[in-house]
Structures are given as C-alpha cells and as structure tokens.
Design an enzyme around this catalytic site. Structure first.
Site, PDB file in Angstrom:
ATOM      1  N   ASP A  44       0.852  -1.185   0.000  1.00 49.09           N
ATOM      2  CA  ASP A  44       0.000   0.000   0.000  1.00 49.09           C
ATOM      3  C   ASP A  44       0.889   1.236   0.000  1.00 49.09           C
ATOM      4  O   ASP A  44       1.859   1.306   0.760  1.00 49.09           O
ATOM      5  CB  ASP A  44      -0.905   0.000   1.236  1.00 49.09           C
ATOM      6  CG  ASP A  44      -1.917   1.120   1.205  1.00 49.09           C
ATOM      7  OD1 ASP A  44      -2.925   0.975   0.485  1.00 49.09           O
ATOM      8  OD2 ASP A  44      -1.696   2.137   1.891  1.00 49.09           O
ATOM      9  N   ILE A  45       0.552   2.205  -0.849  1.00 49.91           N
ATOM     10  CA  ILE A  45       1.323   3.446  -0.909  1.00 49.91           C
ATOM     11  C   ILE A  45       0.977   4.286   0.322  1.00 49.91           C
ATOM     12  O   ILE A  45      -0.194   4.573   0.576  1.00 49.91           O
ATOM     13  CB  ILE A  45       1.017   4.233  -2.197  1.00 49.91           C
ATOM     14  CG1 ILE A  45       1.326   3.385  -3.434  1.00 49.91           C
ATOM     15  CG2 ILE A  45       1.813   5.539  -2.221  1.00 49.91           C
ATOM     16  CD1 ILE A  45       0.897   4.006  -4.755  1.00 49.91           C
ATOM     17  N   ASN A  52      -2.291  12.809  -3.712  1.00 49.65           N
ATOM     18  CA  ASN A  52      -3.353  13.260  -4.630  1.00 49.65           C
ATOM     19  C   ASN A  52      -3.835  14.665  -4.280  1.00 49.65           C
ATOM     20  O   ASN A  52      -4.008  15.503  -5.169  1.00 49.65           O
ATOM     21  CB  ASN A  52      -4.539  12.294  -4.600  1.00 49.65           C
ATOM     22  CG  ASN A  52      -4.402  11.178  -5.594  1.00 49.65           C
ATOM     23  OD1 ASN A  52      -3.643  11.244  -6.554  1.00 49.65           O
ATOM     24  ND2 ASN A  52      -5.160  10.119  -5.377  1.00 49.65           N
ATOM     25  N   ASP A  61      -1.437   9.291 -10.379  1.00 45.55           N
ATOM     26  CA  ASP A  61      -1.398   8.195 -11.354  1.00 45.55           C
ATOM     27  C   ASP A  61       0.038   7.843 -11.734  1.00 45.55           C
ATOM     28  O   ASP A  61       0.371   6.663 -11.920  1.00 45.55           O
ATOM     29  CB  ASP A  61      -2.176   8.561 -12.615  1.00 45.55           C
ATOM     30  CG  ASP A  61      -3.682   8.515 -12.422  1.00 45.55           C
ATOM     31  OD1 ASP A  61      -4.145   8.021 -11.369  1.00 45.55           O
ATOM     32  OD2 ASP A  61      -4.397   8.973 -13.338  1.00 45.55           O
ATOM     33  N   GLU A  88      -4.540   2.271  -4.573  1.00 53.70           N
ATOM     34  CA  GLU A  88      -3.083   2.358  -4.423  1.00 53.70           C
ATOM     35  C   GLU A  88      -2.490   1.108  -3.781  1.00 53.70           C
ATOM     36  O   GLU A  88      -1.432   1.147  -3.169  1.00 53.70           O
ATOM     37  CB  GLU A  88      -2.707   3.607  -3.618  1.00 53.70           C
ATOM     38  CG  GLU A  88      -3.063   3.571  -2.152  1.00 53.70           C
ATOM     39  CD  GLU A  88      -4.494   4.000  -1.821  1.00 53.70           C
ATOM     40  OE1 GLU A  88      -4.765   4.127  -0.626  1.00 53.70           O
ATOM     41  OE2 GLU A  88      -5.321   4.187  -2.719  1.00 53.70           O
TER      42      GLU A  88
END
Length: 187
Positions: A44-45, A52, A61, A88
């Site tokens: 997971d980011i 964002n 993106d 993500e």
C-alpha cells in the site's frame, strides 16, 4: 490483444484484480495438493491521499504507475506475479517461495520505491510503501486466508510507523482482530 486487455489493469499494465484472483486460486490449489509454499505480499502506498490532494490525481497516477512497474519487475525477476489490487494497493504472489525469500524480494522493491524521486512542479516528491507478507503454510494454515492475513500484516506496518515490511504472525493476527473488535464496540 483483447484477452490481454481483459487481464491487465488499464493504468499500470500489470495484472488486474480479476486475473490475480484466478492466479491465486490456481497457485493455492497447487500449493495445497503439492504441500508446497505460496507467499503473498500486499503493498500500500503510504499517505497516498496526501499525494493526490497536494499534487493532483494525474501526478498520483504517475506514482501508481512507477510503483506498479517496480512491483512487476521484482515479481517477474523472482518467478512471481504482480497485480493491482485496487486504488493504491498491489499484490505480489510467489509460488514455492518462503517467507524469508519473499521478504528479501519485497524489501528490494521497497528500497527501489524509497530511492524513487518523482518531480511535480519543480518539487521532488518522495514516496513510501507499507507491506504485509503472509505465507502458506508458514504463517497461516489455510491458503484461502493468505490475502486477508497479508492485509492484516500490511495494516500492522501502517500502524507501526509505515515504510516497512511486516511478516504475518499469530500475534499480529490477534492484534488486528482485537483492533477491529474495539472499533466495532465504539461504533
């Protein structure tokens, strides 16, 4: 070409969740029948919403595409597969791979992300990932639980400061379930 489009994520080009589910089912049956290992990592980011919100969705993106590239490169290098799990999140799957081996592979990917420098409007943006690893039969005795247990380990990585790799254990499983029960009582 149509078949390839059906199994690939449109943004990243790596496998999509539908194909991941098909492959995990296939690998799970094989691992169970052959009594071999199957190890998964859920990635997971970290703080992706902030990325964002600060730099915009187009830049977000680009972050997703770059991390997908690293996940896919490392998975392919070590005879596994990578897929976009959603938003993500990504999954790397390694048949016939121990927890220790997978941990090394995933740590290599995490370090690539740590070294990644993306630029947006003249600003260098650093990105980090949190990872959870689960393995049949090493950390869980049911192949059907692999993704859930990797998710719990990833959750523990997030709660323990982010930007780390956590290997599933019975204690982590119990900790996460206790957190969920506490949240349900409060709600």
């Amino acid at each position: 070409k149509m078949k390839d489009m059906a199994i690939r994520d449109a943004l990243t080009g790596i496998y999509n969740r539908g194909h991941l589910n098909t492959q995990v089912d296939k690998f799970s049956k094989r691992a169970f029948q052959m009594n071999s290992s199957l190890t998964v990592a859920l990635i997971d980011i970290d703080r992706f919403k902030e990325i964002n919100d600060t730099y915009g969705h187009l830049f977000g993106d680009e972050v997703i595409k770059k991390i997908a590239f690293y996940a896919d490169s490392i998975a392919t290098k070590y005879d596994g597969i990578a897929a976009r799990y959603g938003g993500e999140e990504f999954v790397m799957v390694f048949p016939d791979c121990s927890v220790d081996e997978c941990s090394l592979f995933v740590e290599e990917m995490r370090e690539l992300v740590n070294d990644m420098l993306l630029e947006c409007d003249g600003q260098i943006v650093k990105t980090r990932v949190s990872v959870g690893i689960a393995s049949y039969p090493e950390t869980c005795d049911r192949v059907q639980e692999l993704l859930n247990r990797a998710d719990e380990a990833m959750y523990y990585s997030k709660k323990s400061g982010r930007n780390r790799v956590t290997i599933d254990t019975k204690e982590i499983h119990e900790y996460v379930n206790q957190q969920i029960e506490t949240a349900n009582v409060i709600a």
